[in-house]
Design a protein around this motif. Structure first.
Motif, PDB file in Angstrom:
ATOM      1  N   LYS A  85     -27.875  23.167  29.585  1.00 56.17           N
ATOM      2  CA  LYS A  85     -28.200  24.403  28.875  1.00 56.17           C
ATOM      3  C   LYS A  85     -26.980  25.313  28.710  1.00 56.17           C
ATOM      4  O   LYS A  85     -26.961  26.170  27.842  1.00 56.17           O
ATOM      5  CB  LYS A  85     -29.319  25.167  29.595  1.00 56.17           C
ATOM      6  N   LYS A  86     -25.964  25.105  29.532  1.00 61.85           N
ATOM      7  CA  LYS A  86     -24.739  25.897  29.430  1.00 61.85           C
ATOM      8  C   LYS A  86     -23.905  25.500  28.207  1.00 61.85           C
ATOM      9  O   LYS A  86     -22.931  26.155  27.888  1.00 61.85           O
ATOM     10  CB  LYS A  86     -23.901  25.754  30.700  1.00 61.85           C
ATOM     11  N   LEU A 118     -29.355  18.977  36.391  1.00 64.63           N
ATOM     12  CA  LEU A 118     -28.686  18.445  35.212  1.00 64.63           C
ATOM     13  C   LEU A 118     -29.089  19.233  33.964  1.00 64.63           C
ATOM     14  O   LEU A 118     -28.249  19.571  33.127  1.00 64.63           O
ATOM     15  CB  LEU A 118     -29.033  16.963  35.042  1.00 64.63           C
ATOM     16  N   TYR A 119     -30.362  19.564  33.873  1.00 67.75           N
ATOM     17  CA  TYR A 119     -30.864  20.359  32.750  1.00 67.75           C
ATOM     18  C   TYR A 119     -30.172  21.727  32.697  1.00 67.75           C
ATOM     19  O   TYR A 119     -29.756  22.189  31.635  1.00 67.75           O
ATOM     20  CB  TYR A 119     -32.378  20.522  32.859  1.00 67.75           C
ATOM     21  N   THR A 120     -30.008  22.340  33.846  1.00 69.45           N
ATOM     22  CA  THR A 120     -29.336  23.646  33.924  1.00 69.45           C
ATOM     23  C   THR A 120     -27.905  23.539  33.403  1.00 69.45           C
ATOM     24  O   THR A 120     -27.453  24.395  32.645  1.00 69.45           O
ATOM     25  CB  THR A 120     -29.339  24.164  35.379  1.00 69.45           C
ATOM     26  N   ILE A 164     -23.801  21.381  22.028  1.00 70.87           N
ATOM     27  CA  ILE A 164     -23.843  19.919  22.077  1.00 70.87           C
ATOM     28  C   ILE A 164     -25.244  19.441  21.728  1.00 70.87           C
ATOM     29  O   ILE A 164     -26.242  19.954  22.230  1.00 70.87           O
ATOM     30  CB  ILE A 164     -23.435  19.408  23.481  1.00 70.87           C
ATOM     31  N   LYS A 165     -25.301  18.440  20.857  1.00 68.32           N
ATOM     32  CA  LYS A 165     -26.582  17.819  20.504  1.00 68.32           C
ATOM     33  C   LYS A 165     -26.843  16.710  21.525  1.00 68.32           C
ATOM     34  O   LYS A 165     -26.342  15.589  21.398  1.00 68.32           O
ATOM     35  CB  LYS A 165     -26.531  17.253  19.085  1.00 68.32           C
ATOM     36  N   TRP A 166     -27.618  17.043  22.541  1.00 75.85           N
ATOM     37  CA  TRP A 166     -27.835  16.121  23.653  1.00 75.85           C
ATOM     38  C   TRP A 166     -28.575  14.863  23.224  1.00 75.85           C
ATOM     39  O   TRP A 166     -28.363  13.793  23.801  1.00 75.85           O
ATOM     40  CB  TRP A 166     -28.536  16.835  24.801  1.00 75.85           C
TER      41      TRP A 166
END
Length: 89
Positions: free
Chosen positions: A17-18, A12-14, A22-24
């Motif tokens: 990062k794409k 999910l992190y990967t 977007i401000k997660w």
């Protein structure tokens, strides 16, 4: 504003990062606000909340030893104490 730290799976992190545009943290904040609104509006029971969170969350919750939750709680409590005790007044 208080900070919350949570873990996410590497895959999910990967994917996140794409999308650096977007401000997660804002996405997470809005999701939390939405869940709270639903919970408070309906006064959901535990079973209903677990259904809302999904089968994967429920499975992970059931398969995690209680000791792991206790340790996480102690670490969080200590981190909060440490933060508050070092804050200038």
């Amino acid at each position: 504003m208080p900070n919350i730290i949570f873990s996410i799976p590497p895959h999910l992190y990967t994917r996140m990062k794409k999308h650096p545009e977007i401000k997660w943290s804002e996405v997470a904040r809005r999701a939390i606000i939405g869940y709270l609104a639903r919970i408070e509006a309906k006064e959901l029971k535990s079973k209903e909340l677990l259904e809302l969170l999904g089968k994967e969350f429920k499975r992970e919750l059931e398969n995690t030893p209680v000791e792991e939750y206790e340790n996480a709680f102690k670490k969080t409590r200590y981190a909060e104490w440490e933060m508050l005790s070092t804050t200038r007044m």
